[in-house]
Design a protein around this motif. Sequence first.
Motif, PDB file in Angstrom:
ATOM      1  N   ALA A   1      15.655  25.282  35.826  1.00 13.82           N
ATOM      2  CA  ALA A   1      16.757  25.025  36.751  1.00 13.82           C
ATOM      3  C   ALA A   1      16.508  25.788  38.035  1.00 13.82           C
ATOM      4  O   ALA A   1      15.846  26.836  38.044  1.00 13.82           O
ATOM      5  CB  ALA A   1      18.095  25.442  36.144  1.00 13.82           C
ATOM      6  N   ARG A   2      17.066  25.262  39.098  1.00 16.72           N
ATOM      7  CA  ARG A   2      16.931  25.878  40.412  1.00 16.72           C
ATOM      8  C   ARG A   2      18.262  25.780  41.139  1.00 16.72           C
ATOM      9  O   ARG A   2      18.964  24.761  41.038  1.00 16.72           O
ATOM     10  CB  ARG A   2      15.846  25.177  41.229  1.00 16.72           C
ATOM     11  N   VAL A   3      18.590  26.822  41.881  1.00 11.96           N
ATOM     12  CA  VAL A   3      19.740  26.810  42.773  1.00 11.96           C
ATOM     13  C   VAL A   3      19.228  27.090  44.178  1.00 11.96           C
ATOM     14  O   VAL A   3      18.542  28.093  44.411  1.00 11.96           O
ATOM     15  CB  VAL A   3      20.795  27.854  42.375  1.00 11.96           C
ATOM     16  N   ASP A   4      19.540  26.186  45.095  1.00 14.70           N
ATOM     17  CA  ASP A   4      19.135  26.332  46.486  1.00 14.70           C
ATOM     18  C   ASP A   4      20.367  26.441  47.356  1.00 14.70           C
ATOM     19  O   ASP A   4      21.305  25.643  47.213  1.00 14.70           O
ATOM     20  CB  ASP A   4      18.322  25.112  46.943  1.00 14.70           C
ATOM     21  N   HIS A   5      20.358  27.395  48.271  1.00 15.21           N
ATOM     22  CA  HIS A   5      21.432  27.466  49.266  1.00 15.21           C
ATOM     23  C   HIS A   5      20.820  27.332  50.657  1.00 15.21           C
ATOM     24  O   HIS A   5      19.964  28.119  51.049  1.00 15.21           O
ATOM     25  CB  HIS A   5      22.224  28.760  49.179  1.00 15.21           C
ATOM     26  N   HIS A   6      21.275  26.309  51.372  1.00 16.68           N
ATOM     27  CA  HIS A   6      20.798  26.009  52.716  1.00 16.68           C
ATOM     28  C   HIS A   6      21.919  26.276  53.706  1.00 16.68           C
ATOM     29  O   HIS A   6      23.075  25.925  53.465  1.00 16.68           O
ATOM     30  CB  HIS A   6      20.349  24.545  52.788  1.00 16.68           C
TER      31      HIS A   6
ATOM     32  N   ILE B   1      22.809  24.913  56.364  1.00 17.05           N
ATOM     33  CA  ILE B   1      23.501  23.759  56.946  1.00 17.05           C
ATOM     34  C   ILE B   1      24.131  22.873  55.879  1.00 17.05           C
ATOM     35  O   ILE B   1      25.312  22.547  55.934  1.00 17.05           O
ATOM     36  CB  ILE B   1      22.538  22.923  57.809  1.00 17.05           C
ATOM     37  N   TYR B   2      23.366  22.468  54.864  1.00 18.31           N
ATOM     38  CA  TYR B   2      23.908  21.487  53.918  1.00 18.31           C
ATOM     39  C   TYR B   2      24.322  22.093  52.580  1.00 18.31           C
ATOM     40  O   TYR B   2      24.588  21.367  51.623  1.00 18.31           O
ATOM     41  CB  TYR B   2      22.954  20.308  53.720  1.00 18.31           C
ATOM     42  N   GLY B   3      24.406  23.432  52.504  1.00 21.58           N
ATOM     43  CA  GLY B   3      25.060  24.052  51.359  1.00 21.58           C
ATOM     44  C   GLY B   3      24.179  24.279  50.151  1.00 21.58           C
ATOM     45  O   GLY B   3      22.973  24.418  50.244  1.00 21.58           O
ATOM     46  N   THR B   4      24.836  24.290  48.961  1.00 25.06           N
ATOM     47  CA  THR B   4      24.198  24.689  47.713  1.00 25.06           C
ATOM     48  C   THR B   4      23.939  23.482  46.820  1.00 25.06           C
ATOM     49  O   THR B   4      24.790  22.601  46.682  1.00 25.06           O
ATOM     50  CB  THR B   4      25.073  25.701  46.963  1.00 25.06           C
ATOM     51  N   ASN B   5      22.760  23.453  46.190  1.00 33.70           N
ATOM     52  CA  ASN B   5      22.403  22.382  45.266  1.00 33.70           C
ATOM     53  C   ASN B   5      21.811  22.975  43.991  1.00 33.70           C
ATOM     54  O   ASN B   5      21.072  23.971  44.029  1.00 33.70           O
ATOM     55  CB  ASN B   5      21.385  21.434  45.910  1.00 33.70           C
ATOM     56  N   PHE B   6      22.142  22.342  42.871  1.00 32.65           N
ATOM     57  CA  PHE B   6      21.621  22.727  41.555  1.00 32.65           C
ATOM     58  C   PHE B   6      20.664  21.646  41.083  1.00 32.65           C
ATOM     59  O   PHE B   6      20.996  20.452  41.105  1.00 32.65           O
ATOM     60  CB  PHE B   6      22.772  22.890  40.561  1.00 32.65           C
TER      61      PHE B   6
ATOM     62  N   GLY C   1      15.352  15.813  41.801  1.00 36.14           N
ATOM     63  CA  GLY C   1      14.752  16.274  43.048  1.00 36.14           C
ATOM     64  C   GLY C   1      15.691  15.994  44.193  1.00 36.14           C
ATOM     65  O   GLY C   1      16.589  15.150  44.090  1.00 36.14           O
ATOM     66  N   ILE C   2      15.512  16.723  45.267  1.00 34.32           N
ATOM     67  CA  ILE C   2      16.284  16.461  46.474  1.00 34.32           C
ATOM     68  C   ILE C   2      15.332  16.401  47.654  1.00 34.32           C
ATOM     69  O   ILE C   2      14.298  17.065  47.677  1.00 34.32           O
ATOM     70  CB  ILE C   2      17.380  17.521  46.730  1.00 34.32           C
TER      71      ILE C   2
END
Length: 818
Positions: free
Chosen positions: A499-504, A506-511, A533-534
């Motif tokens: 699992a991965r959590v990304d915080h950007h 501009i466009y926020g957080t994605n799991f 994937g994103i």
Amino acid sequence: MKQLAVAVLFFAGLLAMNAQQVTITGKVTDEEGAGLSGANVYAVEVGAGATADMDGNYQFTVPAGRHIIEASYVGYSTSSQKVDVTEGTILNFTLTEGSALDEVVIYSGSKKAEKLTSSTATIITISAREISEYAGNPAELLAREKGIDYFRAGIAAPAFNIRGFNSNFNSKNLQVVDNRFSSLIATGLPMGPLTTTIKEDIEQVELILGPNATLYGPNAHNGLINTITKDPRKYEGTTIAGNLGVTGDGDAYYSGRLRFAKKFNEKWAFKATGEYTKATEFHYADTVYIDRKAADGSPGADGVKEGYPEFELDPKVEFFKTEASAYFTPTAGTDIIATYGHSNSTYLSPTNVGRNQIIDWRISFYQLRFNTKNFFAQTYFTTSKTDDTYSIDDRTKQYYRGIDAGMTPEEAAGDFSYASGALFKDDSKRWNAEIQYNNTLFEDMELITGLQYQKDMANSKSTYLLDQTDDDTIDVTQLGGYLQLDYNFGSGIKALAAARVDHHEIYGTNFIPKLGVVKELEKGSFRLTYGQGIASPTILNMYGDLFSGLILGNAEGFTLADGSKIAPQDVEKVSTYEVGYRGALAKKLYTDVNAYYNINKDFLSPVTVIGVTTHRGDTPIQEVQSGYAIYNGLVATYVNFGEVNTYGADLSLTYVLSPQWNMTANYSYFDYSFDENNMENDFDKNGEVNFLDFLVNAPKNKGGLGINYHGSRFFGSVFGRTVQKYNYFSSFQIASETIPGMNYRGRPIVEDAPSGDSYNYGPLGGFVTMDLNIGYKVSDKVTISLAATNLFNQDLREFTAAPPTRGLYVLETKIHLD
């Protein structure tokens, strides 16, 4: 940020120096038991290893723990074993002649070394020997693999796509070199020809088909290409390579390359590379269609756009590349590696609105890596700079505007020809940092966890972004963390959960999750995978300012004249279900086959006109749009929309005729479906949902067939490739058959006719082509080889805003000095 990275590296170094060091010994033999003198044996994760002596015996020191140990020897298949190394461990290898599909060590699926048969991902590997024996551009070897949409967008711009949704501005395939993201800062595009790495320094290329965002982050969406360069301790010596060739148009092609690598002692090693390449692009001048007007500003006599060749087209192709790396090994199995790279590139590059004249685009990077048995850390700084690159399409249009306004050709060709926004400058920078920890938690469970940081500082000097001054930068940061667990259930069954959590910013957080299971058999392995994937909006998508504000980025949303809202652009998402088998079907017959099903949502649209606007975010549009007096708030931008399902299968077969001969075949199928009644899929807002809303842009069927020979002196290959004809649409660019009753961007779709600002030459693909490569090892130090790409010099339609691909014939001489 820089201080933190240095502190992490220093602390990790202290830990590593205290790690217990143990000695591993063994012997490398052939199938008859004879020792293989000079065989390489390496613990691949930590770079420690040795060369076998006259009897095939080896000995070296590594940190205690679980390692993958690899043995290799020229002319023999590589073998690897995963073992728990303690003091006194003895590990023997028996190598087989030839290049059968043995257990290959790869890095892309888990960000650490693993055997190919253990990976849950569909991974393709291209070895150092394949690259070394191919006289042409090593990117051409991608064309021989399953699942790859390979195309040549000119002599200097080979590119690839995976599983649909290709475009002339495709940022959905991530390019990685030695754990370093190799993508442009403002556009997110893979660097491709701008890379600093030369082919003589490539140890292995790995491609993942499908999303791998859990470990690599946004834009490992459709796929990933990972290039691993050679360790100077394993690949010592000086290599001098020269290419002399000719294109199918009769123009010369030159390339000279140098690699120097030296292990000075047990602690220090160094390598340096350089390349200079010069050529002339395939002969081709695209047609730019212009709404000509009389000198008084009234429409021309017939009111129809006129076509003109690209203005002041320069077909020169020129590349300069260099890299240097210093390796410091304080204790066995622990490395600190400092690397610098630089490239300067000039060539023609296709885009959605025609070709760009790339002029002296300079890429530089500075990378510091720390690696030991259970810990990896790195920081790197990337710069991108160009002052004179421009859009040929827009400059051509502006030139004729000047002529229509009564200017002389000299006046119109000067500064005026760039006045509408044709000139692209770039002075962007990026900081990246990463730390990763991996270990065996229990006897059968392995852990990988890490953090990644990125700060983009984009600066277009006010030419194509919303930066306001030459010194202004658009700063965007993102932070991601990942966790992966691998568990061995026994009986050959292994499972993966990640699992991965990304915080950007501009466009926020994605799991982003991923699950996989592998069942290893005696002669292969089955795999079943689910992954997400994103694809993230690029800085250009978010803060673009093209053609005096006609095209604006959508980081903040827009308000239309009727009061309705256009939401800020968000990430595109894909969920993938995949099953595959890799291994032997029969004696001497090997396969790698997979089938997949993707659910794609919230597409990142191509640029589209949204209408007359009053605000970008909370800012009145007249304060944002520099050409407001011309456009009056009319804006084109990027949005999210729709859902479509894609599915397909990829098959490769290898039959080993003998240790010297093998045959390969591959086939890929791809298709898609969507809900015609879901009006969220109606991207072009014409009241009907059809294929023109999605622009999948991929052939349904493609395949290849090859035969390869590798002897003690001679080597060679013949490979044939076929690509089914398919229609292709990318913003202003169109390559389609005539489709009665259908329109694209408001114009009928007619083959071999003008289409808006460009010309529709007809569908892409629809060809069968053949490549040839032959070579001879004159001695242990000198090799001569010849590569013929597009052997019969056909005019192949592979990409829009690009010349038809013709033949390229290259003679290569390579000298290796110990």
